[in-house]
Write an enzyme that holds these catalytic residues in place. Sequence first.
Site, PDB file in Angstrom:
ATOM      1  N   GLY A  96      10.255 -28.335  10.450  1.00 10.60           N
ATOM      2  CA  GLY A  96      10.921 -27.140  10.976  1.00 10.60           C
ATOM      3  C   GLY A  96      10.828 -27.061  12.484  1.00 10.60           C
ATOM      4  O   GLY A  96      10.568 -25.998  13.046  1.00 10.60           O
ATOM      5  N   SER A 153      13.168 -27.774  14.908  1.00  6.47           N
ATOM      6  CA  SER A 153      14.390 -27.719  15.722  1.00  6.47           C
ATOM      7  C   SER A 153      14.450 -26.485  16.609  1.00  6.47           C
ATOM      8  O   SER A 153      15.306 -26.393  17.490  1.00  6.47           O
ATOM      9  CB  SER A 153      15.630 -27.763  14.821  1.00  6.47           C
ATOM     10  OG  SER A 153      15.695 -26.608  13.997  1.00  6.47           O
ATOM     11  N   VAL A 173      12.216 -29.462   2.904  1.00  4.82           N
ATOM     12  CA  VAL A 173      10.855 -29.676   2.405  1.00  4.82           C
ATOM     13  C   VAL A 173      10.718 -29.275   0.942  1.00  4.82           C
ATOM     14  O   VAL A 173       9.749 -29.688   0.280  1.00  4.82           O
ATOM     15  CB  VAL A 173       9.816 -28.935   3.267  1.00  4.82           C
ATOM     16  CG1 VAL A 173       9.819 -29.468   4.697  1.00  4.82           C
ATOM     17  CG2 VAL A 173      10.030 -27.428   3.237  1.00  4.82           C
ATOM     18  N   ASN A 185       5.216 -26.605   9.450  1.00  3.12           N
ATOM     19  CA  ASN A 185       5.723 -25.370  10.038  1.00  3.12           C
ATOM     20  C   ASN A 185       6.962 -24.839   9.316  1.00  3.12           C
ATOM     21  O   ASN A 185       7.243 -23.641   9.372  1.00  3.12           O
ATOM     22  CB  ASN A 185       6.055 -25.600  11.512  1.00  3.12           C
ATOM     23  CG  ASN A 185       6.849 -24.461  12.111  1.00  3.12           C
ATOM     24  OD1 ASN A 185       6.329 -23.375  12.360  1.00  3.12           O
ATOM     25  ND2 ASN A 185       8.143 -24.694  12.339  1.00  3.12           N
ATOM     26  N   SER A 189       0.200 -16.905   8.225  1.00  5.62           N
ATOM     27  CA  SER A 189       0.665 -15.707   8.920  1.00  5.62           C
ATOM     28  C   SER A 189      -0.408 -14.639   8.877  1.00  5.62           C
ATOM     29  O   SER A 189      -1.237 -14.598   7.949  1.00  5.62           O
ATOM     30  CB  SER A 189       1.935 -15.165   8.253  1.00  5.62           C
ATOM     31  OG  SER A 189       2.275 -13.870   8.743  1.00  5.62           O
ATOM     32  N   TYR A 207       7.015 -13.258   1.034  1.00  8.12           N
ATOM     33  CA  TYR A 207       6.604 -14.009   2.222  1.00  8.12           C
ATOM     34  C   TYR A 207       5.091 -13.922   2.405  1.00  8.12           C
ATOM     35  O   TYR A 207       4.417 -14.940   2.620  1.00  8.12           O
ATOM     36  CB  TYR A 207       7.327 -13.464   3.452  1.00  8.12           C
ATOM     37  CG  TYR A 207       6.978 -14.181   4.734  1.00  8.12           C
ATOM     38  CD1 TYR A 207       7.532 -15.422   5.032  1.00  8.12           C
ATOM     39  CD2 TYR A 207       6.099 -13.616   5.654  1.00  8.12           C
ATOM     40  CE1 TYR A 207       7.212 -16.081   6.212  1.00  8.12           C
ATOM     41  CE2 TYR A 207       5.778 -14.269   6.838  1.00  8.12           C
ATOM     42  CZ  TYR A 207       6.336 -15.500   7.108  1.00  8.12           C
ATOM     43  OH  TYR A 207       6.026 -16.148   8.274  1.00  8.12           O
ATOM     44  N   LYS A 260       2.162 -17.001   2.234  1.00 12.19           N
ATOM     45  CA  LYS A 260       1.242 -17.323   3.315  1.00 12.19           C
ATOM     46  C   LYS A 260      -0.212 -17.258   2.857  1.00 12.19           C
ATOM     47  O   LYS A 260      -1.077 -17.959   3.401  1.00 12.19           O
ATOM     48  CB  LYS A 260       1.492 -16.405   4.510  1.00 12.19           C
ATOM     49  CG  LYS A 260       2.877 -16.604   5.142  1.00 12.19           C
ATOM     50  CD  LYS A 260       3.101 -18.058   5.552  1.00 12.19           C
ATOM     51  CE  LYS A 260       4.428 -18.264   6.261  1.00 12.19           C
ATOM     52  NZ  LYS A 260       4.618 -19.661   6.731  1.00 12.19           N
ATOM     53  N   ILE A 271       5.332 -13.314  16.762  1.00 15.25           N
ATOM     54  CA  ILE A 271       5.751 -14.285  17.769  1.00 15.25           C
ATOM     55  C   ILE A 271       7.253 -14.112  18.001  1.00 15.25           C
ATOM     56  O   ILE A 271       8.037 -14.062  17.046  1.00 15.25           O
ATOM     57  CB  ILE A 271       5.461 -15.736  17.310  1.00 15.25           C
ATOM     58  CG1 ILE A 271       3.989 -15.891  16.894  1.00 15.25           C
ATOM     59  CG2 ILE A 271       5.825 -16.713  18.418  1.00 15.25           C
ATOM     60  CD1 ILE A 271       2.984 -15.660  17.994  1.00 15.25           C
TER      61      ILE A 271
END
Length: 247
Positions: free
Chosen positions: A8, A10, A61, A87, A142, A155, A159, A187
Site C-alpha cells: 500500500g 502508492s 493483498v 501497510n 491503529s 476497522y 486493527k 494522520i
Amino acid sequence: MPAALVTGASRGIGRAIAVRFAADGYDVAVNYRSSESGANEVVETIETETEQSALAVQADVADPATVEACLDDTIDAFGSLDHVVNNAGINQHRYTPDLSPEAFQRLLNVNVVGTFAVTKAALPHLEESTVSEGPSVINLSSRLAHTGADYEPHYATSKVGIIGLTKSHALEFGPTIRANAIAPGFIETDMTDATTSEEEKERKRQDVVPVGRLGKPRDIGQAAAYLRDASFVTGETLNVNGGQRMQ
C-alpha cells in the site's frame, strides 16, 4: 544491498515509509493495488532523490495469487528481502445498523488476512536475510485498536487482530525474525481527508495536547525506521499519536 517491501505504498503512510527506507539505504518494492501511476511516482522519487533502486509491484493483498507474484517480482529485482511493512488496508465509516456481514468480512480480508498472506509469502525470503539488525515484519495497526470506534467497528476490530497477529508472529518467528506493529493516531492523509471535515480536524488538533498538531505520514516513516533497526524489540506495538492516548 538490503531490500524492503512496503505494501500500500502508492500514497500516504506507505509512501512515506518507502521513501524513508530508501533514504536509509534500502532498495524498495513499492506495492500497489490499483494506483499504478501513484506507485510509479514513488519509484521515480526514490530513484531521483536517493541512490537506491525501486520497483512498483502490483498485488491485492487479499488475493494470495497476486501476493505470491508480488514477492517473486521483488526477489527477481533485488535478489533478497530483509524487511516487510504491511501497510495496505482499507477503511470505511459505517455504523453497525448499516454494516453488512459481507462488508465486514471484506475489510477483515484486506486488513488482517492480507497482512497474514504477505508475511507468509515473505517468510522463506526473510529467513535467508543476513542484515545485521535481523529481518523484521512491521504491521500497521491503529489507535482505534485500543479505544474502539463506534463509527467503524469493523476497522477497529481488524486493527486489534493485527496486534494479535504481530505478537503471535514474534513468538513464532523468534529469534530469527522480529515482528512489531505501529498504532498511529490521526494522520493527515488522502484517506483521512476524504472522511474528516476541517472542523473535526481542528477538534482533533486541540485534543492532542502534548504535541499540538496532527500526525504526518513522515512521523510513521520515522517509527517504522526505528522498529526496522531496533534489534532487541519484538512483539511490541509502538503508539505514534502525539500524546492523544498514552499507555
